[in-house]
Design an enzyme around this catalytic site. Structure first.
Site, PDB file in Angstrom:
ATOM      1  N   ASP A 196       0.836  -1.201   0.000  1.00 29.18           N
ATOM      2  CA  ASP A 196       0.000   0.000   0.000  1.00 29.18           C
ATOM      3  C   ASP A 196       0.875   1.258   0.000  1.00 29.18           C
ATOM      4  O   ASP A 196       1.873   1.327   0.723  1.00 29.18           O
ATOM      5  CB  ASP A 196      -0.864  -0.050   1.273  1.00 29.18           C
TER       6      ASP A 196
ATOM      7  N   GLU B 248      14.847 -14.281  -0.662  1.00 29.95           N
ATOM      8  CA  GLU B 248      15.169 -15.491   0.117  1.00 29.95           C
ATOM      9  C   GLU B 248      14.132 -16.586  -0.137  1.00 29.95           C
ATOM     10  O   GLU B 248      14.317 -17.726   0.253  1.00 29.95           O
ATOM     11  CB  GLU B 248      15.158 -15.167   1.617  1.00 29.95           C
TER      12      GLU B 248
END
Ligand code: BGC
Length: 554
Positions: free
Chosen positions: A214, A274
């Site tokens: 957002d 990751e």
């Protein structure tokens, strides 16, 4: 369609790191999708129940608007606990079940992280406001009053008025770009960054495939708190509520788009990297420099993957010339970056009404959206051709609309419940009174009413999404030969040795579309009228029709 046959195996979901490029993402506004516990508000179990509909559309992923604990003043965009599900929507267990059902259906799941601000009911803010020297005193943006007691500078809130709210506890102002109940987190503080990254890790470890972020360009403010300069009146433009809100009378040089954000976005990306195939789409709201900021945030492969673009969310009708202008600007600036395009969402008037589109025009614009270079977000109900609902003042929920009624009615008209069946006054959304009324005119467009009808808008969306998925040039390819002439916008999309010419007649009269040099054959897989192939370099396109033609080797 046989859903079970079409399921993508789960291991494909895990390994295709580039799946987001060109993906079609379906936005779910959880309050209004499906209620399962009879309180008139949608919830996670309701979403699970309706995921089959989403999978049948053939989209790649869902984005779920916030479902975290919240006092709901901005309906979940005011978070009071980032690591829990609001009881109104269910539990963490329901969320886990949602992820596994979505993955079984071949759908990836993006969740909506609201990191720029929290709720004023968040324990961090409670602590921060108690004094000027508590451990979290610097977690929000606090500033002294000017000598005359007025706010520190001229920054404005998107929801109207000053962006500063006074706190008697600290005898200081705090910054809020949205409601005063949404205090701005201070991302210049490394502890705040670390904490927000650990929130993201929490959800990645639970199995999400990425995030819609957002208001990503609001993360950092100018620490010197300089005033924004005024914008010349002829340069003012805004997506939301320009008729009631002077927010875009300023050039937002200092309250957002701060360069320190780039370093934070790199940290965010390193975390995502990751995980096997996590992605991110950052919402960039900036009326003046939106495209440049999108390019900055998505280029180089080390910040966010995509930015959510506002170019087609305004009231400006995308004529052929306007579409070509936006796409040319995009091609010019985006470099190796990537956009995610949308016509509708939970913040703007549904585009069928905003652009006053009839049935054929709605389909044509859907085809255009699904042919753009970039990824695509569809908003729930768009696939049914829904129009903006009228919500009376008594039923209004959105504080933005309540404040500016009746000149600006707020965002409730695009947030009314999804119509699932037509022979039920709540459209099958809930058996209790829905939190916003079901729009009666939406019932005839309910999923159940369109499902199975070959000529329905829903069937059109399924075929058009399938067409995009079948043609690598549409989802992944380059864009060239951009042209706008006589109300027709056209371009070529290419990938490997495949080339696809795409032309859209955005008018209500028949127009000629000029083909680029070479031999082209219409692809009849797209849900449009068959057109006599013309070797004279031109085809006659009926009103609101698209033409897709593959290059033939000479
Ligand atoms: C969301 C809005 C929300 C605002 C503040 C946005 O851009 O899409 O619904 O009110 O951020 O969080």
């Amino acid at each position: 369609m046989n859903l079970m046959q079409d399921l993508k195996p789960e291991h494909i979901l895990a390994t295709d790191k580039d799946w987001w490029r060109g993906a079609v993402i379906y936005q779910i506004y959880p309050r209004s999708f499906q209620d399962s516990n009879h309180d008139g508000i949608g919830d996670l179990a309701g979403i699970i129940h309706r995921l089959g509909h989403v999978a049948e559309l053939g989209v790649d992923a869902i984005w779920i608007s916030p479902f975290f604990r919240s006092p709901m003043l901005d309906f979940g965009y005011d978070v009071s606990d980032y690591r829990d599900v609001d009881p109104m929507f269910g539990s963490l267990g329901d969320f886990d079940a949602l992820i596994s059902r979505a993955h079984e259906l071949g759908l990836r799941v993006l969740i909506d992280l609201v990191l720029s601000h929290s709720s004023n009911q968040h324990p961090w803010f409670h602590e921060s406001q108690t004094s000027r020297d508590n451990p979290k005193s610097d977690w929000y943006v606090w500033a002294d009053a000017k000598p005359d007691g007025s706010p520190p500078n001229n920054w404005l809130s998107i929801f109207g008025g000053s962006a500063w709210e006074w706190s008697g506890d600290r005898m200081q102002y705090y910054l809020h770009n949205f409601l005063k109940e949404q205090p701005d987190l201070n991302l210049h503080n490394a502890d705040v960054q670390d904490e927000l990254l650990s929130v993201a890790r929490f959800w990645l470890d639970r199995g999400v495939d990425g995030f819609r972020l957002d208001t990503i360009n609001f993360y950092f403010h100018d620490p010197e708190l300089r005033d924004n300069p005024a914008l010349a009146p002829e340069l003012r433009n805004a997506t939301i509520a320009p008729e009631v809100n002077p927010y875009n009378w300023q050039e937002h040089l200092y309250d957002k788009n701060h360069p320190a954000n780039l370093e934070f976005l790199r940290r965010f990306r390193a975390l995502l990297d990751e995980y096997p195939a996590a992605t991110s789409v950052g919402e960039v709201g900036d009326a003046q420099r939106g495209m440049e900021i999108q390019a900055q945030y998505t280029s180089g492969g080390d910040k966010v993957h995509m930015c959510y673009s506002f170019e087609f969310l305004s009231g400006i009708l995308p004529t052929a010339e306007r579409v070509a202008e936006v796409l040319a600007d995009y091609e010019d600036k985006i470099g190796d970056g990537w956009a995610c395009w949308a016509f509708s969402n939970h913040d703007v008037v549904r585009h069928a009404s905003r652009w006053n589109l009839g049935e054929d025009a709605r389909r044509l614009y859907a085809a255009l959206l699904l042919s753009l270079r970039g990824s695509v977000c569809l908003y729930q109900g768009e696939e049914l051709g829904l129009t903006e609902a009228y919500v009376s003042y008594e039923d209004l929920q959105d504080p933005y609309g309540i404040r500016f009624w009746p000149k600006f009615k707020g965002r409730d008209g695009c947030r009314t419940p999804m119509p699932w069946i037509s022979d039920n006054q709540n459209g099958g959304f809930s058996d209790a009174k829905p939190w916003l009324p079901m729009a009666m005119e939406h019932l005839q467009r309910a999923v159940g009413a369109q499902d199975g009808a070959e000529d329905s808008t829903l069937a059109f969306y399924r075929r058009m999404i399938g067409f995009r998925q079948a043609w690598a040039p549409l989802s992944k390819g380059a864009l060239s030969d951009l042209r706008a002439a006589e109300g027709i916008v056209s371009f070529v999309r290419s990938h490997g040795d495949q080339r696809l010419f795409c032309a859209f007649n955005l008018t209500n009269t028949a127009r000629p579309a000029a083909l680029p040099a070479g031999h082209w054959r219409q692809d009849r897989g797209a849900p449009f009228t068959a057109i006599e192939d013309d070797r004279g370099g031109c085809v006659a396109l009926p009103p609101y029709q698209a033409y897709f033609a593959a290059a033939e080797s000479a």
